[in-house]
Design a protein around this motif. Structure first.
Motif, short mmCIF file in Angstrom:
data_model
loop_
_atom_site.label_atom_id
_atom_site.label_comp_id
_atom_site.label_asym_id
_atom_site.label_seq_id
_atom_site.Cartn_x
_atom_site.Cartn_y
_atom_site.Cartn_z
N ILE A 75 -18.98 13.06 23.27
CA ILE A 75 -18.16 13.06 22.18
C ILE A 75 -18.79 13.93 21.25
CG2 ILE A 75 -16.79 11.63 20.42
CD1 ILE A 75 -16.19 10.97 23.38
N VAL A 76 -18.05 15.08 20.74
CA VAL A 76 -18.49 15.93 19.58
C VAL A 76 -17.89 15.62 18.36
CG1 VAL A 76 -18.54 18.31 18.96
CG2 VAL A 76 -18.48 17.85 21.58
N VAL A 77 -19.00 15.44 17.46
CA VAL A 77 -18.54 15.05 16.10
C VAL A 77 -19.35 15.88 15.01
CG1 VAL A 77 -17.83 12.72 16.29
CG2 VAL A 77 -20.28 12.83 16.00
N VAL A 78 -18.99 16.22 13.88
CA VAL A 78 -19.77 16.92 12.85
C VAL A 78 -21.00 16.10 12.46
CG1 VAL A 78 -17.57 18.17 12.08
CG2 VAL A 78 -18.37 16.05 10.99
N GLN A 79 -21.80 16.92 11.95
CA GLN A 79 -23.31 16.40 11.60
C GLN A 79 -23.18 14.97 10.51
OE1 GLN A 79 -26.05 16.87 12.90
NE2 GLN A 79 -25.72 18.75 13.99
N ASN A 80 -22.23 15.17 9.64
CA ASN A 80 -22.26 14.06 8.71
C ASN A 80 -21.04 13.05 8.96
OD1 ASN A 80 -20.14 15.72 8.09
ND2 ASN A 80 -20.47 15.90 5.91
N ALA A 81 -20.75 12.92 10.16
CA ALA A 81 -19.53 12.01 10.97
C ALA A 81 -19.96 10.53 10.38
CB ALA A 81 -19.40 12.44 12.13
N THR A 82 -18.85 9.94 10.32
CA THR A 82 -18.94 8.40 9.80
C THR A 82 -18.64 7.64 11.19
OG1 THR A 82 -16.33 8.15 9.28
CG2 THR A 82 -18.24 8.78 7.51
N VAL A 83 -18.79 6.38 11.37
CA VAL A 83 -18.46 5.64 12.37
C VAL A 83 -16.95 5.65 12.71
CG1 VAL A 83 -18.43 3.30 13.36
CG2 VAL A 83 -20.28 4.03 12.08
N LEU A 84 -16.11 5.87 11.69
CA LEU A 84 -14.63 6.04 11.82
C LEU A 84 -14.30 7.49 12.35
CD1 LEU A 84 -11.78 5.02 11.29
CD2 LEU A 84 -11.93 5.92 9.00
N ASP A 85 -14.96 8.57 11.93
CA ASP A 85 -14.97 9.65 12.79
C ASP A 85 -15.26 9.81 14.31
OD1 ASP A 85 -14.32 10.88 10.34
OD2 ASP A 85 -16.40 11.32 9.69
N LEU A 86 -16.23 8.97 14.59
CA LEU A 86 -16.87 8.54 16.04
C LEU A 86 -15.84 7.99 16.63
CD1 LEU A 86 -18.81 9.10 17.98
CD2 LEU A 86 -19.87 7.00 17.32
N LYS A 87 -15.28 6.76 15.78
CA LYS A 87 -14.02 6.07 16.78
C LYS A 87 -12.94 6.98 17.05
CE LYS A 87 -10.94 2.21 16.53
NZ LYS A 87 -10.46 1.22 15.91
N LYS A 88 -12.43 8.00 16.07
CA LYS A 88 -11.23 8.58 16.14
C LYS A 88 -11.76 9.74 17.14
CE LYS A 88 -9.54 8.43 11.48
NZ LYS A 88 -9.41 9.06 10.21
N ALA A 89 -12.90 10.19 17.45
CA ALA A 89 -13.09 11.36 18.37
C ALA A 89 -13.28 10.45 19.81
CB ALA A 89 -14.56 11.87 18.10
N ILE A 90 -13.68 9.53 19.90
CA ILE A 90 -13.64 8.69 21.05
C ILE A 90 -12.19 8.51 21.70
CG2 ILE A 90 -14.09 6.69 22.32
CD1 ILE A 90 -16.55 6.55 20.51
N CYS A 91 -11.26 8.05 20.69
CA CYS A 91 -9.80 8.10 21.00
C CYS A 91 -9.24 9.38 21.55
CB CYS A 91 -9.07 7.40 19.87
SG CYS A 91 -9.42 5.65 19.28
N ARG A 92 -9.55 10.28 20.55
CA ARG A 92 -9.01 11.80 21.14
C ARG A 92 -9.62 12.12 22.33
NH1 ARG A 92 -5.11 14.72 21.50
NH2 ARG A 92 -5.39 17.04 21.25
N PHE A 93 -10.76 11.85 22.69
CA PHE A 93 -11.30 12.20 23.99
C PHE A 93 -10.53 11.48 25.15
CE2 PHE A 93 -14.16 11.18 27.53
CZ PHE A 93 -14.97 12.65 27.77
N MET A 94 -10.39 10.17 24.99
CA MET A 94 -9.76 9.29 25.91
C MET A 94 -8.39 9.81 26.02
SD MET A 94 -11.74 7.34 27.31
CE MET A 94 -10.86 6.41 28.21
#
Length: 109
Positions: A75-94
């Motif tokens: 999962i690719v996220v920006v350097q200053n990502a929050t947990v919510l950003d990570l969750k959204k990135a995981i959802c998008r990946f799926m």
């Protein structure tokens, strides 16, 4: 260092390309032929291209999420990502994975 210089040149030319061209499937397919972007899938999205470029510039990082069945999701996220950003990135990946492979249309989070 050479790859960074090449990437900077490509970024400059990328910014000058019309948005309609880069949004088209044909334009994105040509972009993926670039050696720095060759590990992206054929059905690439503009979001994935931008993420790969951010990785090359050190503005993003890859977080490897391991599912219960042992599957690893990069999962690719920006350097200053929050947990919510990570969750959204995981959802998008799926979502993208399911679109490309078929299968379950809805995942309950």
């Amino acid at each position: 260092m050479r790859h960074v210089q090449m990437l900077r040149r490509k970024m400059k030319s990328l910014f000058h390309i019309q948005r309609s061209w880069i949004s088209s499937r044909k334009g994105l397919a040509r972009l993926v032929q670039d050696p720095l972007l060759c590990d992206l899938p054929i059905q690439v999205t503009l979001e994935e291209v931008n993420s790969q470029i951010a990785l090359e510039y050190g503005q993003a990082m890859t977080v490897k999420v391991v599912k219960a069945d042992g599957e690893v999701m990069p999962i690719v996220v920006v350097q200053n990502a929050t947990v919510l950003d990570l969750k959204k990135a995981i959802c998008r990946f799926m979502e993208l994975k399911q679109q490309r492979e078929g299968g379950v249309k809805h995942v309950s989070w």
